[in-house]
Design a protein around this motif. Structure first.
Motif, PDB file in Angstrom:
ATOM      1  N   PRO A 263      -1.596   7.622  -2.079  1.00 18.94           N
ATOM      2  CA  PRO A 263      -2.586   7.993  -0.967  1.00 18.94           C
ATOM      3  C   PRO A 263      -3.664   9.094  -1.329  1.00 18.94           C
ATOM      4  O   PRO A 263      -3.340   9.726  -2.201  1.00 18.94           O
ATOM      5  N   LEU A 264      -4.678   8.757  -0.561  1.00 18.17           N
ATOM      6  CA  LEU A 264      -5.636  10.047  -1.136  1.00 18.17           C
ATOM      7  C   LEU A 264      -5.222  11.311  -0.834  1.00 18.17           C
ATOM      8  O   LEU A 264      -5.794  11.966  -1.351  1.00 18.17           O
ATOM      9  N   ASP A 265      -4.522  11.441   0.411  1.00 15.60           N
ATOM     10  CA  ASP A 265      -4.120  12.888   0.692  1.00 15.60           C
ATOM     11  C   ASP A 265      -3.074  13.448  -0.242  1.00 15.60           C
ATOM     12  O   ASP A 265      -2.916  14.534  -0.069  1.00 15.60           O
ATOM     13  N   ALA A 266      -2.931  12.599  -1.365  1.00 13.94           N
ATOM     14  CA  ALA A 266      -1.817  13.350  -2.265  1.00 13.94           C
ATOM     15  C   ALA A 266      -2.620  13.898  -3.532  1.00 13.94           C
ATOM     16  O   ALA A 266      -1.888  14.109  -4.537  1.00 13.94           O
ATOM     17  N   LEU A 267      -4.069  13.653  -3.518  1.00 19.22           N
ATOM     18  CA  LEU A 267      -5.085  13.889  -4.682  1.00 19.22           C
ATOM     19  C   LEU A 267      -5.351  15.436  -4.518  1.00 19.22           C
ATOM     20  O   LEU A 267      -6.377  15.586  -5.092  1.00 19.22           O
ATOM     21  N   SER A 268      -4.993  16.341  -3.826  1.00 19.64           N
ATOM     22  CA  SER A 268      -5.329  17.685  -3.593  1.00 19.64           C
ATOM     23  C   SER A 268      -5.092  18.378  -4.871  1.00 19.64           C
ATOM     24  O   SER A 268      -4.243  18.189  -5.890  1.00 19.64           O
TER      25      SER A 268
ATOM     26  N   ARG B 264     -19.862   9.242  -1.346  1.00 18.86           N
ATOM     27  CA  ARG B 264     -18.997   8.466  -0.832  1.00 18.86           C
ATOM     28  C   ARG B 264     -17.603   9.085  -0.867  1.00 18.86           C
ATOM     29  O   ARG B 264     -16.356   8.944  -0.304  1.00 18.86           O
ATOM     30  N   VAL B 265     -17.155   9.296  -2.336  1.00 17.12           N
ATOM     31  CA  VAL B 265     -15.804   9.722  -2.812  1.00 17.12           C
ATOM     32  C   VAL B 265     -15.567  11.015  -2.107  1.00 17.12           C
ATOM     33  O   VAL B 265     -14.391  11.304  -1.503  1.00 17.12           O
ATOM     34  N   ALA B 266     -16.729  12.077  -1.986  1.00 20.78           N
ATOM     35  CA  ALA B 266     -16.148  13.366  -1.396  1.00 20.78           C
ATOM     36  C   ALA B 266     -15.734  13.118   0.013  1.00 20.78           C
ATOM     37  O   ALA B 266     -15.024  13.738   0.587  1.00 20.78           O
TER      38      ALA B 266
ATOM     39  N   ASP C  25     -12.141  13.022   4.447  1.00 25.18           N
ATOM     40  CA  ASP C  25     -11.315  12.544   5.668  1.00 25.18           C
ATOM     41  C   ASP C  25     -10.060  12.833   5.786  1.00 25.18           C
ATOM     42  O   ASP C  25      -9.350  12.500   6.893  1.00 25.18           O
ATOM     43  N   VAL C  26      -9.495  13.005   4.562  1.00 28.68           N
ATOM     44  CA  VAL C  26      -7.847  12.921   4.733  1.00 28.68           C
ATOM     45  C   VAL C  26      -7.537  14.414   4.338  1.00 28.68           C
ATOM     46  O   VAL C  26      -6.253  14.747   4.015  1.00 28.68           O
ATOM     47  N   GLY C  27      -8.408  15.324   4.362  1.00 23.38           N
ATOM     48  CA  GLY C  27      -8.293  16.751   4.285  1.00 23.38           C
ATOM     49  C   GLY C  27      -8.214  17.394   3.056  1.00 23.38           C
ATOM     50  O   GLY C  27      -7.571  18.208   2.696  1.00 23.38           O
TER      51      GLY C  27
ATOM     52  N   VAL D 246      -4.872   3.352 -14.594  1.00 25.09           N
ATOM     53  CA  VAL D 246      -5.484   3.223 -13.584  1.00 25.09           C
ATOM     54  C   VAL D 246      -4.830   3.267 -12.316  1.00 25.09           C
ATOM     55  O   VAL D 246      -3.789   2.496 -12.312  1.00 25.09           O
ATOM     56  N   ILE D 247      -5.260   4.034 -11.279  1.00 26.35           N
ATOM     57  CA  ILE D 247      -4.573   4.015 -10.032  1.00 26.35           C
ATOM     58  C   ILE D 247      -5.435   3.388  -8.825  1.00 26.35           C
ATOM     59  O   ILE D 247      -6.574   3.725  -8.618  1.00 26.35           O
ATOM     60  N   GLU D 248      -4.824   2.696  -8.048  1.00 31.40           N
ATOM     61  CA  GLU D 248      -5.381   2.323  -6.591  1.00 31.40           C
ATOM     62  C   GLU D 248      -4.998   3.229  -5.719  1.00 31.40           C
ATOM     63  O   GLU D 248      -3.868   3.620  -5.553  1.00 31.40           O
ATOM     64  N   THR D 249      -6.040   3.702  -4.828  1.00 30.92           N
ATOM     65  CA  THR D 249      -5.684   4.746  -3.901  1.00 30.92           C
ATOM     66  C   THR D 249      -5.590   4.096  -2.243  1.00 30.92           C
ATOM     67  O   THR D 249      -5.999   2.806  -2.280  1.00 30.92           O
ATOM     68  N   ASP D 250      -4.955   4.610  -1.531  1.00 32.47           N
ATOM     69  CA  ASP D 250      -4.924   4.315  -0.274  1.00 32.47           C
ATOM     70  C   ASP D 250      -5.200   5.392   0.870  1.00 32.47           C
ATOM     71  O   ASP D 250      -4.912   6.278   0.903  1.00 32.47           O
ATOM     72  N   PRO D 251      -6.456   5.253   1.343  1.00 28.57           N
ATOM     73  CA  PRO D 251      -7.190   3.926   1.369  1.00 28.57           C
ATOM     74  C   PRO D 251      -8.057   3.834   0.059  1.00 28.57           C
ATOM     75  O   PRO D 251      -8.385   4.782  -0.476  1.00 28.57           O
TER      76      PRO D 251
END
Length: 329
Positions: A184-189, A205-207, A212-214, A257-262
């Motif tokens: 999940p994107l919010d796990a990438l802190s 766009r990435v930023a 958006d997920v904090g 390589v990891i797919e993120t959610d979203p």
């Protein structure tokens, strides 16, 4: 019946007489009159009747011939245009601008089937710093095609959507990967990131997706191009969001390589002026779209069988992108 006779016949009809028709055709009036008489003898009917000293009127037979004659000339013009298009494809040229987000090597990989079929068409590909510069260069005619992400900041250009650029997280070799292959994107802190300094629209766009997920992006390095980004990632200690095509290449070089959610994604395509494209440019866009459509279809089919996005893309990559297989794309 000769094509010249058809042209002369219609000129007399449209200019309402031999004199004006002869002037328009740059022939003498006697020569024009003889050509019309020869056509009448060949057809066995009179096409005109003289109604005044210098005036001609169509006979019923002539009236019937007019639409047929125009159709003949239309077909000849269409045939000439088609042959001209073939000549352009045999020895034409196409000037192409790409944004850093697209990158010239990505465009080159999408048009391998075009290069295989039309090896004598010259392709001039350059990278332009940003979307406004790119669109400005296309509007002025400096480039015929401009590969860019959406949106296109001018209404004077047409936009052909080619697909959606999906950005995957590329991590150094040996990095721990989640069992599902998705984070999940919010796990990438606090994740250290490298970006391509010129790909400003993609960086935004990435930023935005992270914020958006904090998550506040943690920028460690700004590199001049994607290949420098990847080199830094492969060296360890830093991560990057890279498009699917390059993520396949990165994994083959040992990256995780990891797919993120979203999933971070953005539509992309090719912009051009509203007036007609050259035959070579039209064909190039068609081949490019066919390559991407083939790849996307293969990916979707593999995913329906349970493959992850990166596994599906990797499995289909060579059959679509490599020149030796370009005839199947």
């Amino acid at each position: 019946m000769e094509l010249r006779q058809i042209e002369y016949f219609l000129a007399v009809v449209e200019h309402e007489g031999l004199n004006r028709a002869a002037q328009h055709l740059y022939v003498s009036q006697p020569a024009l009159s003889q050509a019309i008489q020869a056509l009448e003898r060949e057809l066995g009917v009179e096409l005109f009747q003289r109604v005044a000293r210098r005036s001609l009127a169509l006979t019923p037979a002539g009236t019937l011939l007019v639409p047929k004659a125009r159709a003949i000339l239309d077909d000849v013009v269409a045939a000439r245009d088609a042959l001209s298009a073939v000549r352009d494809l045999e020895a034409g040229s196409v000037s192409i601008a790409t944004m850093p987000e697209m990158s010239s090597d990505a465009v080159a990989s999408w048009i391998t089937s075009f290069r295989s079929r039309y090896p004598d068409v010259r392709l001039d590909i350059s990278e332009v710093a940003g979307v406004r510069d790119l669109c400005g260069e296309v509007v002025t005619g400096h480039y015929e095609l401009g590969f860019t992400t959406r949106p296109v900041p001018t209404k004077s250009l047409e936009f052909v959507e080619l697909g959606v650029q999906r950005l995957l997280l590329v991590m150094p070799p040996g990095s721990p990967a989640p069992p599902s292959g998705t984070l999940p994107l919010d796990a990438l802190s606090d994740l250290p990131l490298t970006i391509c300094s010129l790909a400003q629209r993609e960086n935004d766009r990435v930023a935005t997706a992270l914020r958006d997920v904090g998550v506040e992006p943690r920028l460690i390095a700004s590199m001049p191009n994607r290949h420098a980004q990847l080199t830094l990632v492969l060296g360890g200690g830093v991560h990057a969001f890279l498009p699917l095509r390059m993520a396949v290449q990165a994994r083959r070089l040992g990256a995780v390589v990891i797919e993120t959610d979203p999933l971070v994604s953005v539509p992309f395509g090719v912009a051009h002026r509203r007036d007609a494209l050259s035959p070579a440019a039209q064909e190039l866009v068609r081949h490019c779209k066919a390559t991407l459509d083939t790849w996307y279809a293969a990916i979707a089919e593999a995913q329906t069988r349970g493959a992850s996005l990166i596994d599906a893309a990797d499995a289909a990559y060579d059959d679509v992108h490599l020149p030796m297989n370009s005839g199947t794309a």
